[in-house]
Motif scaffolding. Structure first.
Motif, PDB file in Angstrom:
ATOM      1  N   ARG A 200      -1.123  -4.024 -24.295  1.00 36.60           N
ATOM      2  CA  ARG A 200      -0.844  -2.843 -25.180  1.00 36.60           C
ATOM      3  C   ARG A 200      -1.876  -2.489 -25.863  1.00 36.60           C
ATOM      4  O   ARG A 200      -2.090  -1.308 -26.061  1.00 36.60           O
ATOM      5  CB  ARG A 200       0.672  -2.903 -25.604  1.00 36.60           C
ATOM      6  CG  ARG A 200       1.836  -3.223 -24.393  1.00 36.60           C
ATOM      7  CD  ARG A 200       3.188  -3.073 -25.006  1.00 36.60           C
ATOM      8  NE  ARG A 200       4.118  -2.928 -23.951  1.00 36.60           N
ATOM      9  CZ  ARG A 200       4.521  -2.370 -23.059  1.00 36.60           C
ATOM     10  NH1 ARG A 200       3.982  -1.100 -23.030  1.00 36.60           N
ATOM     11  NH2 ARG A 200       5.368  -2.766 -22.169  1.00 36.60           N
ATOM     12  N   GLN A 201      -2.246  -3.221 -26.658  1.00 33.25           N
ATOM     13  CA  GLN A 201      -3.382  -3.136 -27.657  1.00 33.25           C
ATOM     14  C   GLN A 201      -4.555  -2.613 -27.015  1.00 33.25           C
ATOM     15  O   GLN A 201      -5.276  -1.889 -27.341  1.00 33.25           O
ATOM     16  CB  GLN A 201      -3.591  -4.387 -28.640  1.00 33.25           C
ATOM     17  CG  GLN A 201      -2.465  -4.724 -29.462  1.00 33.25           C
ATOM     18  CD  GLN A 201      -2.826  -6.064 -30.290  1.00 33.25           C
ATOM     19  OE1 GLN A 201      -3.853  -6.953 -29.796  1.00 33.25           O
ATOM     20  NE2 GLN A 201      -2.322  -6.231 -31.382  1.00 33.25           N
ATOM     21  N   ALA A 202      -4.905  -3.100 -25.684  1.00 37.37           N
ATOM     22  CA  ALA A 202      -6.154  -2.699 -25.112  1.00 37.37           C
ATOM     23  C   ALA A 202      -5.813  -1.325 -24.663  1.00 37.37           C
ATOM     24  O   ALA A 202      -6.710  -0.413 -24.491  1.00 37.37           O
ATOM     25  CB  ALA A 202      -6.550  -3.572 -23.721  1.00 37.37           C
ATOM     26  N   LEU A 203      -4.544  -1.016 -24.070  1.00 39.63           N
ATOM     27  CA  LEU A 203      -4.314   0.371 -23.767  1.00 39.63           C
ATOM     28  C   LEU A 203      -4.400   1.403 -24.788  1.00 39.63           C
ATOM     29  O   LEU A 203      -4.708   2.531 -24.571  1.00 39.63           O
ATOM     30  CB  LEU A 203      -2.815   0.375 -23.113  1.00 39.63           C
ATOM     31  CG  LEU A 203      -2.562  -0.136 -21.771  1.00 39.63           C
ATOM     32  CD1 LEU A 203      -1.030  -0.347 -21.505  1.00 39.63           C
ATOM     33  CD2 LEU A 203      -3.379   0.698 -20.663  1.00 39.63           C
ATOM     34  N   GLU A 204      -4.049   0.990 -26.110  1.00 39.10           N
ATOM     35  CA  GLU A 204      -4.069   1.739 -27.317  1.00 39.10           C
ATOM     36  C   GLU A 204      -5.515   2.071 -27.545  1.00 39.10           C
ATOM     37  O   GLU A 204      -6.107   3.271 -27.968  1.00 39.10           O
ATOM     38  CB  GLU A 204      -3.393   1.249 -28.316  1.00 39.10           C
ATOM     39  CG  GLU A 204      -1.770   1.130 -28.460  1.00 39.10           C
ATOM     40  CD  GLU A 204      -1.189   0.296 -29.551  1.00 39.10           C
ATOM     41  OE1 GLU A 204      -1.890  -0.177 -30.365  1.00 39.10           O
ATOM     42  OE2 GLU A 204       0.106   0.354 -29.739  1.00 39.10           O
TER      43      GLU A 204
END
Length: 390
Positions: A361-365
């Motif tokens: 999710r951090q990578a998506l952000e």
């Protein structure tokens, strides 16, 4: 107007560049499943139609609901009444304007207090930077090249999230021998045999005020990640009701109903975060009596996530589990020592899974932030070289 425009660029408002028109309502019976014309709402493509409201390329902007969203229709389209549509001239690329409006995040201009809305005057006043026509095409091409790579990267990340969700289900199904014969010394019981089941108190006008106002939890406070206390409401609980509906640390709270089968029975553990807190009848409470409370939590987590609580519920559009439905729900009970082993194993496996999910999710952000950066560069003249006179 700004003064930091790249050479050869101009800045005007949306109203100066094009007319802002209201979309038009389209009855469901008028829609054609295989029609050649795309129908757009504020959330994007919502269907098809045989005739077009707009024949030319248009930029479609969400007016209500998903206010400020931006969609580009380069072919004949039908924007419905939750949108505006902007016809562009032959000297302006619809995609160039669409990407620029997207970069401006028009939703922040919403001043409504109920349904998110974007006022027409606010949209018309938005400043737009216009590059020379040939440069518009190069900027759009550069943006879409970067976005294409990001799309592939993000698709891979979302696939990882889906795989992680499937793994969680597999772990739970294995832990509780779903659709399998139970091992020796395991017992098949009903939840009401191993825990006390209570339904919260109904909310009614007579309890909206009084001398004994107390905080209470409702379905909105129970999430997959635990208890959410961002919005805790109050109502009056007299001494008798307070004794009945007061929450105690270790109480297991479950969503009593939902329109989604996989949300019915969603559990969270109350750990006494707020003093003298009660609960409403959109929640059910379990108090362990003859079972490890953590084991009970994980079993309910499995039953909710797999949709089994939802299947056991009553109703068509909204599935209600109910006090009796929960009390009669079957539970596979392992020996006490094994219950603790199962809990420890599930906690470890889900912790590892959650850490991986957080990283994804951090990578998506970061991908989302990179998109914003690409758009910012595109409309400040930094994404492609300046070629004046073309």
């Amino acid at each position: 107007m700004t003064t930091d425009l790249p050479p050869g660029w101009t800045e005007i408002t949306v109203a100066e560049l094009c007319d802002v028109k209201y979309g038009k309502a389209l009855r469901k019976k008028d829609r054609a499943e295989n029609g050649p014309v795309c129908v757009y709402g504020s959330a994007g493509l919502v269907g098809h139609h045989n005739s077009a409201l707009v024949d030319d390329p248009a930029v479609i902007v969400g007016r209500k609901g998903n206010a400020g969203s931006v969609w580009v229709a380069e072919k004949p389209s039908w924007p419905i009444d939750t949108t505006y549509f902007l016809r562009v001239s032959s000297s302006t690329s619809a995609r160039f304007l669409g990407y620029q409006l997207e970069s401006l995040e028009l939703g922040v201009r919403d001043s409504s207090t109920t349904i998110p809305s974007l006022r027409r005057p606010d949209l018309e006043a938005v400043p737009v930077r216009l590059a020379p026509q040939s440069e518009q095409a190069r900027i759009v091409a550069a943006i879409e090249e970067h976005f294409s790579r990001l799309d592939a990267f993000e698709a891979s990340l979302r696939s990882s999230l889906n795989s992680g969700a499937a793994l969680k289900l597999s772990i739970l199904r294995t832990a509780f021998y779903l659709d399998q014969s139970l091992p020796e010394r395991w017992e098949q019981k009903e939840i009401g045999e191993v825990a006390d089941v209570h339904l919260g108190r109904q909310r009614s006008p007579q309890h909206h005020s009084g001398s004994q106002m107390r905080p209470y939890l409702r379905a909105a406070n129970v999430t997959w990640d635990g208890i959410n206390l961002d919005d805790v409401k109050e109502m009056n609980f007299d001494t008798s009701d307070f004794k009945t509906f007061r929450l105690h640390p270790g109480d297991l709270l479950l969503n009593e109903a939902s329109g989604s089968p996989n949300e019915v029975g969603k559990p969270a553990v109350w750990r006494g975060e707020i003093e003298d807190c009660c609960f409403q009848n959109t929640l059910l409470r379990l108090q362990s009596r003859d079972i490890d409370p953590d084991y009970l939590y994980w079993y309910c987590y499995m039953a909710a996530l797999t949709g089994r609580f939802g299947e056991a519920g009553r109703g068509v559009n909204i599935r209600h589990l109910g006090k009796q439905g929960l009390a009669r729900f079957p539970i596979a009970v392992a020996p006490r020592a094994e219950q603790k082993e199962i809990v420890a194993r599930l906690q470890e496996q889900f912790q590892q899974s959650s850490e991986c999910e957080t990283s994804v999710r951090q990578a998506l952000e970061r991908g989302h932030a990179l998109r914003r950066s690409i758009l910012t560069q595109g409309f400040s003249g930094q994404l492609v070289s300046q070629e004046l006179g073309q």
